[in-house]
Design a protein around this motif. Structure first.
Motif, short mmCIF file in Angstrom:
data_model
loop_
_atom_site.label_atom_id
_atom_site.label_comp_id
_atom_site.label_asym_id
_atom_site.label_seq_id
_atom_site.Cartn_x
_atom_site.Cartn_y
_atom_site.Cartn_z
N VAL A 203 -93.86 33.11 -39.14
CA VAL A 203 -92.43 33.05 -39.02
C VAL A 203 -91.90 31.87 -39.81
CG1 VAL A 203 -92.32 34.17 -36.78
CG2 VAL A 203 -92.69 31.72 -36.89
N ASP A 204 -90.63 31.96 -40.25
CA ASP A 204 -89.99 30.90 -41.00
C ASP A 204 -89.61 29.76 -40.09
OD1 ASP A 204 -90.11 32.35 -43.37
OD2 ASP A 204 -88.18 33.32 -43.00
N ALA A 205 -89.53 28.55 -40.68
CA ALA A 205 -88.94 27.44 -39.95
C ALA A 205 -87.51 27.83 -39.59
CB ALA A 205 -88.96 26.19 -40.81
N TRP A 206 -87.09 27.50 -38.37
CA TRP A 206 -85.78 27.93 -37.89
C TRP A 206 -84.66 27.43 -38.79
CZ3 TRP A 206 -81.55 25.10 -36.14
CH2 TRP A 206 -80.52 25.86 -35.57
N TYR A 207 -84.75 26.18 -39.23
CA TYR A 207 -83.64 25.61 -40.02
C TYR A 207 -83.50 26.28 -41.39
CZ TYR A 207 -87.08 22.87 -42.68
OH TYR A 207 -88.13 22.47 -43.48
N GLU A 208 -84.50 27.07 -41.80
CA GLU A 208 -84.42 27.78 -43.08
C GLU A 208 -83.87 29.19 -42.92
OE1 GLU A 208 -88.42 27.51 -44.47
OE2 GLU A 208 -88.04 25.65 -45.56
N THR A 209 -83.72 29.66 -41.68
CA THR A 209 -83.17 31.00 -41.46
C THR A 209 -81.66 30.97 -41.64
OG1 THR A 209 -82.83 30.67 -39.08
CG2 THR A 209 -85.00 31.46 -39.79
N ALA A 210 -81.07 32.16 -41.83
CA ALA A 210 -79.61 32.24 -41.99
C ALA A 210 -78.90 31.72 -40.74
CB ALA A 210 -79.20 33.68 -42.28
N GLU A 211 -79.45 32.08 -39.56
CA GLU A 211 -78.85 31.61 -38.32
C GLU A 211 -78.95 30.10 -38.22
OE1 GLU A 211 -79.39 32.67 -33.62
OE2 GLU A 211 -81.14 31.92 -34.69
N ARG A 213 -79.19 27.82 -40.63
CA ARG A 213 -78.28 27.15 -41.55
C ARG A 213 -76.84 27.20 -41.04
NH1 ARG A 213 -81.78 29.64 -45.40
NH2 ARG A 213 -80.36 31.42 -45.61
N ARG A 214 -76.44 28.35 -40.49
CA ARG A 214 -75.06 28.49 -39.99
C ARG A 214 -74.81 27.58 -38.80
NH1 ARG A 214 -73.25 31.01 -35.76
NH2 ARG A 214 -75.18 32.20 -35.42
N ILE A 215 -75.74 27.59 -37.85
CA ILE A 215 -75.56 26.78 -36.64
C ILE A 215 -75.57 25.29 -36.96
CG2 ILE A 215 -76.75 26.08 -34.52
CD1 ILE A 215 -77.38 29.00 -34.02
N LEU A 216 -76.48 24.88 -37.83
CA LEU A 216 -76.54 23.46 -38.18
C LEU A 216 -75.26 23.00 -38.87
CD1 LEU A 216 -80.25 23.11 -39.34
CD2 LEU A 216 -79.20 22.06 -37.33
N ALA A 217 -74.70 23.85 -39.72
CA ALA A 217 -73.43 23.49 -40.38
C ALA A 217 -72.31 23.35 -39.35
CB ALA A 217 -73.07 24.54 -41.43
N GLU A 218 -72.25 24.29 -38.41
CA GLU A 218 -71.23 24.22 -37.36
C GLU A 218 -71.40 22.96 -36.52
OE1 GLU A 218 -71.68 27.73 -35.06
OE2 GLU A 218 -70.82 29.08 -36.56
N ASP A 219 -72.64 22.68 -36.14
CA ASP A 219 -72.88 21.58 -35.21
C ASP A 219 -72.70 20.22 -35.87
OD1 ASP A 219 -73.34 23.56 -33.42
OD2 ASP A 219 -75.41 23.02 -32.96
N ARG A 220 -73.00 20.13 -37.17
CA ARG A 220 -72.74 18.86 -37.85
C ARG A 220 -71.25 18.52 -37.78
NH1 ARG A 220 -76.33 21.04 -41.90
NH2 ARG A 220 -78.37 20.01 -41.83
N ASP A 221 -70.40 19.53 -37.99
CA ASP A 221 -68.95 19.30 -37.90
C ASP A 221 -68.54 18.87 -36.50
OD1 ASP A 221 -68.69 19.97 -40.56
OD2 ASP A 221 -68.08 22.04 -40.18
N LEU A 222 -69.12 19.53 -35.48
CA LEU A 222 -68.77 19.20 -34.10
C LEU A 222 -69.29 17.80 -33.71
CD1 LEU A 222 -69.42 22.68 -32.49
CD2 LEU A 222 -67.22 21.52 -32.65
N PHE A 223 -70.48 17.46 -34.18
CA PHE A 223 -70.99 16.11 -33.92
C PHE A 223 -70.09 15.07 -34.57
CE2 PHE A 223 -74.75 17.76 -32.04
CZ PHE A 223 -75.45 16.71 -31.47
N ALA A 224 -69.66 15.34 -35.81
CA ALA A 224 -68.78 14.40 -36.51
C ALA A 224 -67.46 14.23 -35.76
CB ALA A 224 -68.53 14.87 -37.93
N LYS A 225 -66.98 15.31 -35.17
CA LYS A 225 -65.73 15.24 -34.40
C LYS A 225 -65.88 14.31 -33.20
CE LYS A 225 -62.69 18.15 -31.55
NZ LYS A 225 -62.45 19.53 -31.06
N HIS A 226 -67.01 14.36 -32.54
CA HIS A 226 -67.21 13.55 -31.32
C HIS A 226 -67.71 12.14 -31.62
CE1 HIS A 226 -66.47 16.62 -28.26
NE2 HIS A 226 -67.10 17.48 -29.04
#
Length: 300
Positions: A203-211, A213-226
Protein backbone atom coordinates in the motif's frame (compact mmCIF):
# COMPACT_ATOMS: atom_id res chain seq x y z
CA UNK A 1 -8.03 -6.76 20.63
CA UNK A 2 -8.44 -5.24 17.20
CA UNK A 3 -10.43 -7.64 15.04
CA UNK A 4 -7.78 -7.55 12.28
CA UNK A 5 -5.22 -9.08 14.65
CA UNK A 6 -7.23 -12.32 14.68
CA UNK A 7 -7.15 -12.38 10.89
CA UNK A 8 -3.39 -11.84 10.81
CA UNK A 9 -2.94 -14.68 13.31
CA UNK A 10 -5.02 -17.16 11.31
CA UNK A 11 -3.15 -16.23 8.13
CA UNK A 12 0.23 -16.87 9.77
CA UNK A 13 -0.92 -20.17 11.28
CA UNK A 14 -2.28 -21.31 7.90
CA UNK A 15 1.17 -20.75 6.36
CA UNK A 16 2.73 -23.05 8.98
CA UNK A 17 0.51 -26.17 9.12
CA UNK A 18 3.17 -28.50 10.57
CA UNK A 19 4.94 -26.21 13.04
CA UNK A 20 4.14 -23.79 15.83
CA UNK A 21 3.84 -20.10 14.94
CA UNK A 22 3.55 -16.98 17.07
CA UNK A 23 4.30 -13.31 17.66
CA UNK A 24 4.66 -10.54 20.26
CA UNK A 25 1.60 -8.38 20.94
CA UNK A 26 2.01 -4.60 20.84
CA UNK A 27 -0.52 -1.96 21.79
CA UNK A 28 -1.44 0.29 24.69
CA UNK A 29 -2.18 0.29 28.39
CA UNK A 30 -5.13 2.66 28.81
CA UNK A 31 -5.79 3.81 32.35
CA UNK A 32 -9.29 4.40 33.71
CA UNK A 33 -10.96 7.54 32.35
CA UNK A 34 -8.69 7.56 29.29
CA UNK A 35 -10.84 9.16 26.57
CA UNK A 36 -9.92 6.47 24.06
CA UNK A 37 -11.64 3.76 26.10
CA UNK A 38 -15.11 5.08 25.34
CA UNK A 39 -14.15 5.94 21.76
CA UNK A 40 -13.41 2.27 21.05
CA UNK A 41 -16.47 0.96 22.89
CA UNK A 42 -14.92 0.00 26.24
CA UNK A 43 -15.94 0.88 29.79
CA UNK A 44 -14.22 4.21 30.58
CA UNK A 45 -14.05 3.27 34.28
CA UNK A 46 -11.94 0.16 33.68
CA UNK A 47 -8.28 0.12 32.56
CA UNK A 48 -7.56 -2.02 29.52
CA UNK A 49 -4.75 -3.61 27.56
CA UNK A 50 -5.51 -2.79 23.92
CA UNK A 51 -3.80 -5.03 21.34
CA UNK A 52 -3.50 -3.37 17.93
CA UNK A 53 -0.82 -5.51 16.25
CA UNK A 54 1.95 -8.03 16.83
CA UNK A 55 5.57 -8.50 15.85
CA UNK A 56 5.96 -11.57 13.59
CA UNK A 57 8.18 -14.40 14.80
CA UNK A 58 10.82 -13.37 12.26
CA UNK A 59 12.82 -14.79 9.35
CA UNK A 60 15.30 -16.62 11.59
CA UNK A 61 12.75 -18.11 13.98
CA UNK A 62 13.16 -21.84 14.71
CA UNK A 63 9.88 -23.71 14.35
CA UNK A 64 8.90 -27.32 14.97
CA UNK A 65 5.74 -29.23 15.84
CA UNK A 66 6.46 -28.79 19.55
CA UNK A 67 8.49 -25.60 19.83
CA UNK A 68 8.82 -22.02 18.58
CA UNK A 69 11.98 -19.96 19.16
CA UNK A 70 11.32 -16.46 17.79
CA UNK A 71 13.92 -14.32 16.05
CA UNK A 72 14.47 -11.98 18.99
CA UNK A 73 16.82 -9.58 17.21
CA UNK A 74 14.31 -9.09 14.41
CA UNK A 75 11.45 -8.46 16.85
CA UNK A 76 13.55 -6.02 18.88
CA UNK A 77 14.43 -4.09 15.73
CA UNK A 78 10.77 -3.82 14.72
CA UNK A 79 9.72 -2.72 18.21
CA UNK A 80 12.31 0.06 18.29
CA UNK A 81 11.06 1.31 14.91
CA UNK A 82 7.49 1.40 16.22
CA UNK A 83 8.56 3.00 19.51
CA UNK A 84 10.24 5.76 17.51
CA UNK A 85 6.87 6.60 15.95
CA UNK A 86 4.81 6.32 19.15
CA UNK A 87 6.46 6.40 22.58
CA UNK A 88 3.23 5.15 24.21
CA UNK A 89 3.46 1.75 22.51
CA UNK A 90 3.93 -1.23 24.83
CA UNK A 91 4.89 -4.88 24.53
CA UNK A 92 1.71 -6.43 25.96
CA UNK A 93 2.35 -10.15 25.64
CA UNK A 94 2.54 -12.85 22.99
CA UNK A 95 0.64 -15.52 21.10
CA UNK A 96 1.64 -18.90 19.76
CA UNK A 97 -0.07 -21.96 18.31
CA UNK A 98 -0.50 -25.60 19.26
CA UNK A 99 -2.59 -26.30 16.17
CA UNK A 100 -0.01 -28.75 14.86
CA UNK A 101 0.40 -30.94 17.95
CA UNK A 102 -3.08 -31.22 19.47
CA UNK A 103 -2.08 -29.72 22.84
CA UNK A 104 -5.00 -27.53 23.98
CA UNK A 105 -3.29 -25.97 27.00
CA UNK A 106 -0.12 -24.05 27.75
CA UNK A 107 2.85 -26.36 28.24
CA UNK A 108 5.02 -26.41 31.34
CA UNK A 109 7.75 -24.69 29.35
CA UNK A 110 5.30 -21.98 28.26
CA UNK A 111 4.26 -21.35 31.87
CA UNK A 112 7.82 -21.10 33.16
CA UNK A 113 8.71 -18.66 30.40
CA UNK A 114 5.69 -16.40 30.92
CA UNK A 115 6.07 -16.27 34.72
CA UNK A 116 9.73 -15.39 34.20
CA UNK A 117 8.92 -12.63 31.69
CA UNK A 118 6.21 -10.85 33.71
CA UNK A 119 8.50 -10.75 36.74
CA UNK A 120 11.52 -9.31 34.93
CA UNK A 121 12.50 -5.84 36.13
CA UNK A 122 13.03 -4.80 32.51
CA UNK A 123 9.42 -5.64 31.60
CA UNK A 124 7.50 -2.40 32.05
CA UNK A 125 3.98 -3.64 32.81
CA UNK A 126 2.54 -5.71 35.65
CA UNK A 127 0.48 -7.88 33.28
CA UNK A 128 1.46 -10.17 30.41
CA UNK A 129 -1.22 -11.25 27.95
CA UNK A 130 -0.92 -14.69 26.36
CA UNK A 131 -3.05 -16.11 23.54
CA UNK A 132 -2.96 -19.76 22.51
CA UNK A 133 -4.23 -21.01 19.15
CA UNK A 134 -5.47 -24.58 19.53
CA UNK A 135 -6.73 -25.13 15.98
CA UNK A 136 -6.90 -23.37 12.62
CA UNK A 137 -10.43 -21.97 12.16
CA UNK A 138 -12.18 -21.61 8.84
CA UNK A 139 -12.80 -17.95 9.72
CA UNK A 140 -11.39 -15.68 12.46
CA UNK A 141 -14.94 -15.11 13.74
CA UNK A 142 -15.31 -18.82 14.57
CA UNK A 143 -15.55 -19.79 18.25
CA UNK A 144 -13.22 -21.91 20.36
CA UNK A 145 -10.01 -21.72 18.36
CA UNK A 146 -8.04 -19.32 20.54
CA UNK A 147 -7.77 -18.93 24.33
CA UNK A 148 -6.45 -15.94 26.25
CA UNK A 149 -4.62 -15.79 29.58
CA UNK A 150 -3.06 -13.11 31.75
CA UNK A 151 0.00 -13.45 33.96
CA UNK A 152 0.38 -10.94 36.80
CA UNK A 153 3.62 -9.75 38.34
CA UNK A 154 4.18 -11.29 41.77
CA UNK A 155 1.38 -13.87 41.47
CA UNK A 156 1.99 -17.63 41.41
CA UNK A 157 -1.17 -18.42 39.42
CA UNK A 158 -2.26 -17.30 35.98
CA UNK A 159 -5.81 -16.48 34.81
CA UNK A 160 -7.84 -17.66 31.82
CA UNK A 161 -9.64 -14.58 30.42
CA UNK A 162 -10.99 -15.90 27.11
CA UNK A 163 -14.55 -14.84 27.86
CA UNK A 164 -13.59 -11.30 28.90
CA UNK A 165 -11.48 -10.36 25.87
CA UNK A 166 -13.40 -7.98 23.60
CA UNK A 167 -12.93 -7.67 19.86
CA UNK A 168 -12.84 -3.98 18.89
CA UNK A 169 -11.98 -1.73 15.96
CA UNK A 170 -8.57 -0.21 16.70
CA UNK A 171 -6.46 -0.78 13.55
CA UNK A 172 -2.69 -0.79 13.65
CA UNK A 173 -0.78 2.33 12.68
CA UNK A 174 2.37 0.33 12.09
CA UNK A 175 1.34 -2.02 9.31
CA UNK A 176 4.22 -1.07 7.04
CA UNK A 177 6.63 -2.18 9.77
CA UNK A 178 4.86 -5.37 10.86
CA UNK A 179 3.62 -6.12 7.28
CA UNK A 180 0.04 -6.17 8.62
CA UNK A 181 -1.33 -3.17 6.75
CA UNK A 182 -2.89 -5.25 3.99
CA UNK A 183 -6.02 -7.33 3.97
CA UNK A 184 -5.11 -10.89 4.83
CA UNK A 185 -3.67 -12.74 1.85
CA UNK A 186 -2.72 -9.67 -0.17
CA UNK A 187 0.75 -8.29 -0.72
CA UNK A 188 3.99 -8.84 -2.57
CA UNK A 189 6.94 -10.99 -1.65
CA UNK A 190 10.29 -9.47 -0.73
CA UNK A 191 13.57 -10.85 0.58
CA UNK A 192 14.92 -9.75 3.93
CA UNK A 193 18.63 -9.42 4.73
CA UNK A 194 18.97 -13.17 5.24
CA UNK A 195 17.34 -13.96 1.90
CA UNK A 196 14.20 -15.38 3.49
CA UNK A 197 10.93 -14.61 1.76
CA UNK A 198 8.54 -12.62 3.95
CA UNK A 199 5.24 -10.89 3.36
CA UNK A 200 5.53 -7.22 2.45
CA UNK A 201 3.06 -4.35 2.31
CA UNK A 202 2.31 -2.81 -1.06
CA UNK A 203 0.00 0.00 0.00
CA UNK A 204 1.04 3.61 -0.58
CA UNK A 205 2.11 5.93 2.19
CA UNK A 206 -1.06 7.73 3.28
CA UNK A 207 0.33 11.22 2.71
CA UNK A 208 0.99 10.32 -0.94
CA UNK A 209 -2.61 9.30 -1.63
CA UNK A 210 -5.13 11.73 -3.11
CA UNK A 211 -7.09 11.68 0.15
CA UNK A 212 -3.95 12.30 2.18
CA UNK A 213 -2.86 15.27 0.09
CA UNK A 214 -6.35 16.82 0.27
CA UNK A 215 -6.73 16.36 4.02
CA UNK A 216 -3.25 17.64 4.80
CA UNK A 217 -3.86 20.78 2.72
CA UNK A 218 -7.15 21.41 4.53
CA UNK A 219 -5.67 20.80 7.95
CA UNK A 220 -2.62 22.99 7.40
CA UNK A 221 -5.01 25.90 6.75
CA UNK A 222 -7.04 25.07 9.87
CA UNK A 223 -3.91 24.76 12.01
CA UNK A 224 -2.70 28.13 10.71
CA UNK A 225 -6.07 29.64 11.64
CA UNK A 226 -5.77 28.45 15.25
CA UNK A 227 -2.01 28.67 15.82
CA UNK A 228 -0.89 31.38 13.34
CA UNK A 229 2.80 30.94 12.53
CA UNK A 230 3.38 28.44 15.36
CA UNK A 231 2.69 25.34 13.25
CA UNK A 232 5.17 22.60 12.41
CA UNK A 233 4.87 19.60 10.12
CA UNK A 234 7.16 16.61 10.59
CA UNK A 235 7.50 13.17 9.01
CA UNK A 236 8.97 10.04 10.56
CA UNK A 237 9.09 7.17 8.12
CA UNK A 238 5.65 7.49 6.49
CA UNK A 239 3.84 9.13 9.42
CA UNK A 240 2.99 12.84 9.17
CA UNK A 241 2.42 14.93 12.31
CA UNK A 242 1.02 18.47 12.39
CA UNK A 243 1.59 20.37 15.63
CA UNK A 244 0.50 23.79 16.84
CA UNK A 245 1.79 25.67 19.88
CA UNK A 246 0.10 28.22 22.12
CA UNK A 247 2.58 29.17 24.82
CA UNK A 248 3.42 26.00 26.81
CA UNK A 249 0.55 24.07 25.19
CA UNK A 250 1.11 21.87 22.12
CA UNK A 251 -1.64 20.09 20.18
CA UNK A 252 -0.56 17.44 17.69
CA UNK A 253 -2.40 15.41 15.08
CA UNK A 254 -0.74 12.20 13.91
CA UNK A 255 -2.02 10.91 10.57
CA UNK A 256 -2.21 7.31 9.24
CA UNK A 257 0.96 5.62 8.07
CA UNK A 258 -0.55 4.10 4.94
CA UNK A 259 -3.62 3.93 2.76
CA UNK A 260 -4.83 0.81 4.56
CA UNK A 261 -5.62 2.60 7.83
CA UNK A 262 -8.05 5.39 8.63
CA UNK A 263 -7.37 6.65 12.15
CA UNK A 264 -5.64 9.74 13.51
CA UNK A 265 -4.38 10.43 17.03
CA UNK A 266 -4.78 13.87 18.58
CA UNK A 267 -2.70 14.72 21.64
CA UNK A 268 -2.55 17.65 24.04
CA UNK A 269 0.62 18.43 26.02
CA UNK A 270 1.45 21.24 28.43
CA UNK A 271 5.04 21.91 29.49
CA UNK A 272 5.95 18.58 27.86
CA UNK A 273 3.50 16.66 30.07
CA UNK A 274 0.85 14.54 28.32
CA UNK A 275 -2.66 15.76 29.18
CA UNK A 276 -4.98 14.21 26.62
CA UNK A 277 -4.84 11.69 23.77
CA UNK A 278 -7.77 10.88 21.48
CA UNK A 279 -7.98 8.34 18.67
CA UNK A 280 -10.48 9.13 15.92
CA UNK A 281 -11.54 8.12 12.45
CA UNK A 282 -10.28 10.56 9.83
CA UNK A 283 -13.70 11.99 9.08
CA UNK A 284 -14.21 12.92 12.75
CA UNK A 285 -10.69 14.19 13.36
CA UNK A 286 -11.78 17.79 14.00
CA UNK A 287 -14.20 16.67 16.69
CA UNK A 288 -11.15 15.29 18.46
CA UNK A 289 -9.21 18.43 17.61
CA UNK A 290 -11.94 20.67 19.02
CA UNK A 291 -11.88 18.66 22.26
CA UNK A 292 -8.11 19.24 22.48
CA UNK A 293 -8.58 22.96 21.77
CA UNK A 294 -11.17 23.17 24.55
CA UNK A 295 -8.71 21.46 26.87
CA UNK A 296 -5.98 23.90 25.84
CA UNK A 297 -8.27 26.82 26.70
CA UNK A 298 -8.70 25.40 30.21
CA UNK A 299 -4.93 25.17 30.66
CA UNK A 300 -4.18 28.76 29.66
Amino acid sequence: MDRNVLGYITADVAKSPDAEEGGKFVGYLLGSHNTELQAIGLNPETPALVVTDYLPSGPNAVRSAVELLPDGEYQERLFRQIEGLDSDIEHLGSWHSHHCNGLRTLSDGDLRGYFRTVNKTAYRLDWFLVSLVTRLPSDPSDANWIDHYVFVRGEREYHRITNTVKVIDRPTRFGQITTHSLKVGQGARRSDDAGTQVQSATVDAWYETAEGRRILAEDRDLFAKHFKEHVTATRRASVITLAGRIGPVVISMIYPSDGGTSQVAVSLRCNDVGILKISSELKWRWLAMNAALAGAAELR
